[in-house]
Design a protein around this motif. Sequence first.
Motif, PDB file in Angstrom:
ATOM      1  N   VAL A  65       0.855  -1.196   0.000  1.00  0.00           N
ATOM      2  CA  VAL A  65       0.000   0.000   0.000  1.00  0.00           C
ATOM      3  C   VAL A  65       0.886   1.239   0.000  1.00  0.00           C
ATOM      4  N   ARG A  66       1.945   1.211   0.821  1.00  0.00           N
ATOM      5  CA  ARG A  66       2.855   2.370   0.894  1.00  0.00           C
ATOM      6  C   ARG A  66       3.512   2.649  -0.453  1.00  0.00           C
ATOM      7  N   LYS A  67       3.854   1.565  -1.147  1.00  0.00           N
ATOM      8  CA  LYS A  67       4.501   1.740  -2.449  1.00  0.00           C
ATOM      9  C   LYS A  67       3.507   2.131  -3.540  1.00  0.00           C
ATOM     10  N   GLY A  68       2.213   2.130  -3.187  1.00  0.00           N
ATOM     11  CA  GLY A  68       1.213   2.509  -4.182  1.00  0.00           C
ATOM     12  C   GLY A  68       0.864   1.387  -5.151  1.00  0.00           C
ATOM     13  N   GLU A  69       1.108   0.137  -4.729  1.00  0.00           N
ATOM     14  CA  GLU A  69       0.785  -0.986  -5.620  1.00  0.00           C
ATOM     15  C   GLU A  69      -0.659  -1.447  -5.471  1.00  0.00           C
ATOM     16  N   VAL A  70      -1.163  -1.349  -4.248  1.00  0.00           N
ATOM     17  CA  VAL A  70      -2.553  -1.757  -4.014  1.00  0.00           C
ATOM     18  C   VAL A  70      -3.235  -0.702  -3.136  1.00  0.00           C
ATOM     19  N   PHE A 132      -5.095   5.549   5.077  1.00  0.00           N
ATOM     20  CA  PHE A 132      -4.190   4.467   5.448  1.00  0.00           C
ATOM     21  C   PHE A 132      -2.979   4.385   4.523  1.00  0.00           C
ATOM     22  N   GLY A 133      -1.797   4.274   5.115  1.00  0.00           N
ATOM     23  CA  GLY A 133      -0.579   4.073   4.331  1.00  0.00           C
ATOM     24  C   GLY A 133       0.036   5.354   3.833  1.00  0.00           C
ATOM     25  N   LYS A 134      -0.537   6.515   4.253  1.00  0.00           N
ATOM     26  CA  LYS A 134       0.036   7.789   3.766  1.00  0.00           C
ATOM     27  C   LYS A 134       1.057   8.329   4.751  1.00  0.00           C
TER      28      LYS A 134
END
Lengths: 134, 334
Positions: A65-70, A132-134
Motif C-alpha cells: 500500500v505504501r509503495k502505491g501498488e494496491v 491508510f498508508g500515507k
Amino acid sequence: MNVNEVPQDPKDFREGDKIKKVVYAVDKEGHYTNVTSAGWEAENFATKQAWDAIDEEMAETIERVRKGEVSPILYFMQKSLMDISILAKYAGKWQWQVKRHMKPAVFKKLSPAMLQTYARIFNITVDELTGFGK
Amino acid sequence: MSSAQFLHCQHAHCESGVTSNLLQHEGIHISEPMAFGIGAGIFFAHLPFVKVSGTPGTTFRTWPGAIFKRVTQRLHIDIHTERFRTPEKAMHALDNVLAAGKPVGMLSSVYYLPYLPEAFRFHFNAHNIVAYGKEGNEYLISDPVMEDVTRIAPEDLAKARFAKGTPEPRGFMYYIKSVPQTVNFERAIQAGIKQTCFFMLSPPLPWFGNKAIFLLAKKIKQYPHKLPPRKAALYLGNIIRMQEEIGTGGGGFRFLYAAFLQEAGEMMKRDDLLEYSKELTTIGDAWRNFAYHAARLMKDRKSDLVNFDELSELLHKCGEMEKDLFTRMSKIKW
C-alpha cells in the motif's frame, strides 16, 4: 481418550485462554464423561499458525500500500479476515469490481458512498480508510 | 422480561448443545451426546475445490441445522423455523417470540460475537446460540461453548445473524412450539444410527462420507509434491482445527458419538452398542494421533517426504477402521 489424558495446554494468544472448552473422555470405569480442557498443543499450534499467516500477509500488504501498488481495501479486507468473495457479498458488488477497487488509481476515484460502504464493512471511518498508508 | 430463566449447560458442540439445552428447557431430558447421535451429527466430507479462506474445506459433521431438525422430528416435537429477508424483520420476530417467553435458537457468525475470544473469531457462519430473554436493549445469550451465559448488543446480534459468505444464516431462527407427553428414545436412536451408517457408507461420490477420508489421505500424500511448504502447513493446520478446535469434543466428534453409543447401549440394554462405543473410542484416539503427528509435521516445514506418506497412512487407517465399524453397525438387527 482417558480423563487423565485430556490435555490442558493453555491457548495463550488472542484471549484464547478465556474459554475452557468441553471434551468427552472415558473415566476409570469406562464411562464417558465431559471434561473441560484449556486446549491442546496440536490445535493451539494450528490456530496460532493460521493467525500468524494473516499477520504476515498484512505486513506484506502494508508495504505494498505504501509503495502505491494496491489500495487500502486489500489491507482492511485481510484485517477483517475476509476474502474477495465474502467482501464482494458485503459490498453488494461483483468480485471483479472489488478487485478493481484494489487498484490505487481506481480507489482514488471511488464515490463517497462506496467509500462509506467499505468503511462500514470494515468498521472504521472513511478517513481511516482513505488515509491508510500515507 | 428480565426475569427470563434458562438453564445453561456448557457443551462441546454448538448445535447438539443448543438442541439439548432447548429440549431440557421444555422438560425433556436429553444429553448432548444423545442429541448428537439421534440427529446423526457425525459425518465426514472433504471438498478440495471449495476453498474456505484459501484452504480446502473439510468437515467432520453434518450440515448446519440438520441435528436440531432431525432430533425434533424423531421425537415428534413441534417446532417452528424461519429465515428472513432483512435484519429488521428478523430482530422483530425474535423480540416477539422472546416476549412470549420462548427461548430461541439462532444461526450466527462467530466473527460478529464480541463475547468470544479473538482467537476463535473467524468467518464461520454456522454457530448456534440461544437467546432466552432481553434486558433493556441487550439480549441474554446462552452460547453452549461458553461456561456461562452472556449478553450481546442488538447491533452485533443483527450483524451475526446476517453475515455473508458460505453458508448464509439469513437470520435463521428456530424454537420449540410444543412437546408430546412422552417421547420414545429407542425408535429415535435406531433411526439416528441407521441414517449415520447410510450417510457414511452410501454416497457414491468421493467427497462425502467414509470415502472422503481416503480421498484426503491421498491428497495429503501429494502435498509435498504439489504445494509450497507454507501452504502445505496451512492445509494441514486447517484439518487439525476442524477436527479438534471447532467444538468437536475431541477427535473430530468421534468421542462425542462414542459417548452417544454408550448411553444408547445402556438405555436399551444392548451390549453390541457398548462394544461399538469402545471401538469408536479407539478410532477417536487414532484421529488424535493423526492430528498430533500432523502438528509435528507442520512445525518442521522442511521435513522429508517420508513423513507426509506416514501421515497419509495414519489417516488411511482411521478410514479403514471406520469403514469396518459402520459397515457392521449398518447390519444391526433391532
